[in-house]
Design a protein around this motif. Structure first.
Motif, PDB file in Angstrom:
ATOM      1  N   THR A 392       0.831  -1.208   0.000  1.00  0.00           N
ATOM      2  CA  THR A 392       0.000   0.000   0.000  1.00  0.00           C
ATOM      3  C   THR A 392       0.865   1.256   0.000  1.00  0.00           C
ATOM      4  O   THR A 392       0.571   2.236  -0.704  1.00  0.00           O
ATOM      5  CB  THR A 392      -0.921   0.003   1.229  1.00  0.00           C
ATOM      6  N   GLN A 393       1.938   1.238   0.792  1.00  0.00           N
ATOM      7  CA  GLN A 393       2.825   2.402   0.861  1.00  0.00           C
ATOM      8  C   GLN A 393       3.448   2.699  -0.494  1.00  0.00           C
ATOM      9  O   GLN A 393       3.597   3.864  -0.877  1.00  0.00           O
ATOM     10  CB  GLN A 393       3.925   2.161   1.895  1.00  0.00           C
ATOM     11  N   GLN A 394       3.816   1.668  -1.218  1.00  0.00           N
ATOM     12  CA  GLN A 394       4.452   1.885  -2.531  1.00  0.00           C
ATOM     13  C   GLN A 394       3.461   2.408  -3.560  1.00  0.00           C
ATOM     14  O   GLN A 394       3.831   3.162  -4.469  1.00  0.00           O
ATOM     15  CB  GLN A 394       5.072   0.578  -3.025  1.00  0.00           C
ATOM     16  N   ILE A 395       2.200   2.020  -3.402  1.00  0.00           N
ATOM     17  CA  ILE A 395       1.176   2.540  -4.323  1.00  0.00           C
ATOM     18  C   ILE A 395       0.937   4.022  -4.057  1.00  0.00           C
ATOM     19  O   ILE A 395       0.841   4.834  -4.985  1.00  0.00           O
ATOM     20  CB  ILE A 395      -0.132   1.732  -4.178  1.00  0.00           C
ATOM     21  N   GLN A 396       0.863   4.385  -2.777  1.00  0.00           N
ATOM     22  CA  GLN A 396       0.603   5.785  -2.419  1.00  0.00           C
ATOM     23  C   GLN A 396       1.798   6.680  -2.732  1.00  0.00           C
ATOM     24  O   GLN A 396       1.629   7.825  -3.134  1.00  0.00           O
ATOM     25  CB  GLN A 396       0.251   5.872  -0.926  1.00  0.00           C
ATOM     26  N   HIS A 397       3.002   6.169  -2.510  1.00  0.00           N
ATOM     27  CA  HIS A 397       4.214   6.955  -2.738  1.00  0.00           C
ATOM     28  C   HIS A 397       5.309   6.025  -3.250  1.00  0.00           C
ATOM     29  O   HIS A 397       6.078   5.468  -2.462  1.00  0.00           O
ATOM     30  CB  HIS A 397       4.641   7.629  -1.432  1.00  0.00           C
ATOM     31  N   PRO A 398       5.421   5.831  -4.558  1.00  0.00           N
ATOM     32  CA  PRO A 398       6.406   4.882  -5.109  1.00  0.00           C
ATOM     33  C   PRO A 398       7.838   5.327  -4.806  1.00  0.00           C
ATOM     34  O   PRO A 398       8.121   6.522  -4.714  1.00  0.00           O
ATOM     35  CB  PRO A 398       6.134   4.922  -6.624  1.00  0.00           C
ATOM     36  N   PRO A 399       8.739   4.372  -4.622  1.00  0.00           N
ATOM     37  CA  PRO A 399      10.154   4.725  -4.440  1.00  0.00           C
ATOM     38  C   PRO A 399      10.683   5.450  -5.669  1.00  0.00           C
ATOM     39  O   PRO A 399      10.164   5.274  -6.783  1.00  0.00           O
ATOM     40  CB  PRO A 399      10.838   3.366  -4.258  1.00  0.00           C
ATOM     41  N   PRO A 400      11.715   6.255  -5.508  1.00  0.00           N
ATOM     42  CA  PRO A 400      12.231   7.026  -6.653  1.00  0.00           C
ATOM     43  C   PRO A 400      12.945   6.151  -7.675  1.00  0.00           C
ATOM     44  O   PRO A 400      13.337   5.026  -7.392  1.00  0.00           O
ATOM     45  CB  PRO A 400      13.213   8.002  -5.983  1.00  0.00           C
ATOM     46  N   ALA A 401      13.094   6.701  -8.868  1.00  0.00           N
ATOM     47  CA  ALA A 401      13.851   6.021  -9.923  1.00  0.00           C
ATOM     48  C   ALA A 401      15.293   6.497  -9.879  1.00  0.00           C
ATOM     49  O   ALA A 401      15.569   7.678  -9.673  1.00  0.00           O
ATOM     50  CB  ALA A 401      13.232   6.307 -11.284  1.00  0.00           C
ATOM     51  N   VAL A 402      16.213   5.582 -10.067  1.00  0.00           N
ATOM     52  CA  VAL A 402      17.641   5.890 -10.082  1.00  0.00           C
ATOM     53  C   VAL A 402      18.214   5.421 -11.407  1.00  0.00           C
ATOM     54  O   VAL A 402      18.095   4.246 -11.762  1.00  0.00           O
ATOM     55  CB  VAL A 402      18.369   5.202  -8.907  1.00  0.00           C
ATOM     56  N   SER A 403      18.811   6.359 -12.154  1.00  0.00           N
ATOM     57  CA  SER A 403      19.378   6.064 -13.482  1.00  0.00           C
ATOM     58  C   SER A 403      18.323   5.457 -14.404  1.00  0.00           C
ATOM     59  O   SER A 403      18.584   4.516 -15.161  1.00  0.00           O
ATOM     60  CB  SER A 403      20.572   5.110 -13.360  1.00  0.00           C
ATOM     61  N   GLY A 404      17.100   5.973 -14.278  1.00  0.00           N
ATOM     62  CA  GLY A 404      16.037   5.522 -15.153  1.00  0.00           C
ATOM     63  C   GLY A 404      15.364   4.233 -14.722  1.00  0.00           C
ATOM     64  O   GLY A 404      14.411   3.793 -15.376  1.00  0.00           O
ATOM     65  N   ARG A 405      15.815   3.630 -13.625  1.00  0.00           N
ATOM     66  CA  ARG A 405      15.217   2.369 -13.156  1.00  0.00           C
ATOM     67  C   ARG A 405      14.649   2.570 -11.753  1.00  0.00           C
ATOM     68  O   ARG A 405      15.363   3.015 -10.845  1.00  0.00           O
ATOM     69  CB  ARG A 405      16.270   1.260 -13.150  1.00  0.00           C
ATOM     70  N   ARG A 406      13.383   2.236 -11.576  1.00  0.00           N
ATOM     71  CA  ARG A 406      12.718   2.450 -10.295  1.00  0.00           C
ATOM     72  C   ARG A 406      13.136   1.371  -9.296  1.00  0.00           C
ATOM     73  O   ARG A 406      13.230   0.193  -9.626  1.00  0.00           O
ATOM     74  CB  ARG A 406      11.202   2.436 -10.471  1.00  0.00           C
ATOM     75  N   ILE A 407      13.393   1.811  -8.045  1.00  0.00           N
ATOM     76  CA  ILE A 407      13.734   0.879  -6.974  1.00  0.00           C
ATOM     77  C   ILE A 407      12.472   0.107  -6.559  1.00  0.00           C
ATOM     78  O   ILE A 407      11.398   0.697  -6.404  1.00  0.00           O
ATOM     79  CB  ILE A 407      14.315   1.636  -5.762  1.00  0.00           C
ATOM     80  N   LYS A 408      12.614  -1.183  -6.391  1.00  0.00           N
ATOM     81  CA  LYS A 408      11.474  -2.023  -6.000  1.00  0.00           C
ATOM     82  C   LYS A 408      11.688  -2.561  -4.585  1.00  0.00           C
ATOM     83  O   LYS A 408      12.748  -3.118  -4.277  1.00  0.00           O
ATOM     84  CB  LYS A 408      11.318  -3.196  -6.969  1.00  0.00           C
ATOM     85  N   LEU A 409      10.680  -2.371  -3.730  1.00  0.00           N
ATOM     86  CA  LEU A 409      10.683  -2.957  -2.386  1.00  0.00           C
ATOM     87  C   LEU A 409       9.894  -4.261  -2.461  1.00  0.00           C
ATOM     88  O   LEU A 409       8.685  -4.256  -2.688  1.00  0.00           O
ATOM     89  CB  LEU A 409      10.050  -2.003  -1.374  1.00  0.00           C
ATOM     90  N   LYS A 410      10.575  -5.389  -2.277  1.00  0.00           N
ATOM     91  CA  LYS A 410       9.969  -6.691  -2.568  1.00  0.00           C
ATOM     92  C   LYS A 410       9.337  -7.367  -1.352  1.00  0.00           C
ATOM     93  O   LYS A 410       8.278  -7.990  -1.460  1.00  0.00           O
ATOM     94  CB  LYS A 410      11.040  -7.625  -3.159  1.00  0.00           C
TER      95      LYS A 410
END
Length: 473
Positions: A392-410
């Motif tokens: 839910t947290q990632q949907i409300q506020h996604p992690p930032p993208a670094v070098s064009g690739r978004r960080i994923k919290l798994k």
């Protein structure tokens, strides 16, 4: 049934050194300065087959009742009355003084068993002081060296003779239970089940703050007796003294500590030892009450003490003491709440309670805040709930993208409590900004009702199984 022994004598004869020797730890502060010990400190002593409670006391001096030395004397006399036996320590190296004679007379009037101990008997020229001790009329002195551990067998024999063999070697009653644990209960908890908080286990609480904030007065009010030395002088407490009592059926072990001044102002060796002892009490405690003087709150040292407690991972509660001296209480309370939120952002939601250690006002509310904070400090959250929350947290506020690739919290799980610590498996953990970590911590506080305790999140990058392998052509 065990027995209690009080160590008494004039200042600087080696009482605290003997206390440390008998408990097997350096609990009491020891220094060449006379009068280091001020409060009475209990400990569990072992001496060649004997087990008993030992009480270290302040050096007895002739002084007026209202003076600091007079109040210290009253504490020592209370320890003598509480004990079954007194170890009267004299200095064989330097000989007797008129104070020793006066103390011997006081002990005789009490009518309780006394063992005369001639300390520092290993020193050259101590024979004359040892033989002079006979003139006190308390029987044969026992020569020892508390510093080097000499004469401990003779001391044991003297204690047994004074207290009686039956009392000295009496065995403690052992509690027996007939409660059986089923096989299913013994297998442990399911990771999706959150354990129930145990509100019966003893709770360790440290009381810290600046000098003269009213820490010892507060504990005395909890106990309902003048157990700790208090007074208008700043810096009375030197050792970290522990006391126990029951609050609504729960055992509370509370530690009174020395006042903590700014490091630049602490120059004397003895004060450095006192502050180090206070830091040890903080690390040993579970919940720490930081006592503020409500008349001059939020000085720089107050904020540094709170930050220290949180960095140590302890649960923290603020107590604004001397509330009986505040006139416009509503306005002051609103101001304190605003400053707490603004000056302590790292402790968002910390419980703050106005109290008066002098009158006892607000102490029940303070104890309830301590219990509630300890409950949060011990809190565990199931892995299933954490991962639903993380999604839910990632949907409300996604992690930032670094070098064009978004960080994923798994994946997220709680790795420990006391304080709550979590592990999140993710990609590019080294690139995740600090602001996103704060966002997650604030979310945990709000969504799982976890105010006032340190929350720690560790990120771990998932291992790449193909890393380091050559690509086939």
């Amino acid at each position: 049934m065990s027995f209690t022994v009080a160590i008494v004598g004039r200042p600087n004869v080696g009482k605290s050194t003997l206390f440390n020797r008998l408990v097997g730890k350096k609990l009491a502060l020891v220094d060449d300065t006379p009068g280091v010990t001020r409060d009475r400190r209990p400990g569990d002593a072992r001496l060649m087959g004997l087990t008993f409670t030992i009480i270290d006391t302040a050096g007895l001096e002739e002084a007026g009742e209202e003076s600091l030395q007079g109040r210290m004397r009253a504490q020592t006399e209370a320890a003598i009355d509480e004990a079954d036996l007194s170890l009267f320590v004299v200095d064989a190296k330097n000989g007797l003084t008129p104070v020793d004679t006066a103390l011997a007379e006081m002990l005789r009037r009490r009518g309780k068993p006394v063992v005369l101990v001639a300390n520092k008997s290993e020193a050259r020229g101590s024979d004359s002081g040892f033989y002079d001790a006979y003139t006190l009329g308390l029987g044969e002195p026992t020569p020892i060296s508390a510093e080097h551990g000499e004469g401990m067998l003779d001391l044991r024999d003297a204690i047994v003779e004074a207290i009686g063999k039956d009392r000295a070697y009496a065995k403690e009653d052992v509690a027996v239970t007939d409660v059986e644990i089923s096989e299913a209960e013994g297998e442990g908890e399911d990771e999706d089940e959150e354990p129930v908080y145990d509100d019966t286990k003893p709770l360790r609480v440290a009381i810290v703050g600046r000098p003269n904030a009213g820490k010892s007065t507060l504990i005395n009010r909890f106990l309902g007796e003048d157990r700790l030395l208090t007074g208008p002088e700043a810096g009375i407490t030197r050792d970290s003294i522990s006391v126990e009592w029951d609050w609504r059926g729960r055992t509370i072990k509370m530690f009174d500590t020395a006042g903590m001044r700014r490091k630049a102002r602490v120059t004397e060796k003895l004060e450095k030892l006192s502050v180090a002892d206070a830091l040890r009490a903080i690390r040993f405690a579970e919940t720490v009450v930081i006592v503020f003087d409500a008349t001059i709150p939020f000085e720089k040292q107050d904020l540094q003490i709170v930050d220290l407690v949180l960095r140590e991972g302890r649960a923290a509660v603020l107590a604004f003491n001397k509330w009986d001296m505040i006139e416009d209480r509503q306005a002051v309370l609103a101001d304190l709440r605003e400053k707490t939120d603004r000056l302590l952002p790292q402790a968002r939601g910390i419980r703050a309670v106005p109290i008066s250690g002098q009158t006892g006002w607000g102490l029940d509310k303070l104890m309830q805040s301590i219990i509630d904070t300890d409950r949060v400090w011990n809190k565990r959250i199931s892995t299933a709930r954490l991962n639903r929350w993380l999604e839910t947290q990632q949907i409300q506020h996604p992690p930032p993208a670094v070098s064009g690739r978004r960080i994923k919290l798994k994946y997220m799980t709680q790795v420990k409590a006391r304080p709550p610590a979590f592990m999140i498996s993710c990609t590019r953990s080294d690139a995740l900004p600090e602001s996103y970590t704060r966002y997650l911590i604030n979310g945990l506080r709000a969504d799982f009702d976890m105010p006032s305790v340190p929350i720690r999140i560790h990120f771990r990058s998932a291992e790449n199984p193909f890393e380091g392998k050559k690509r086939r052509t």
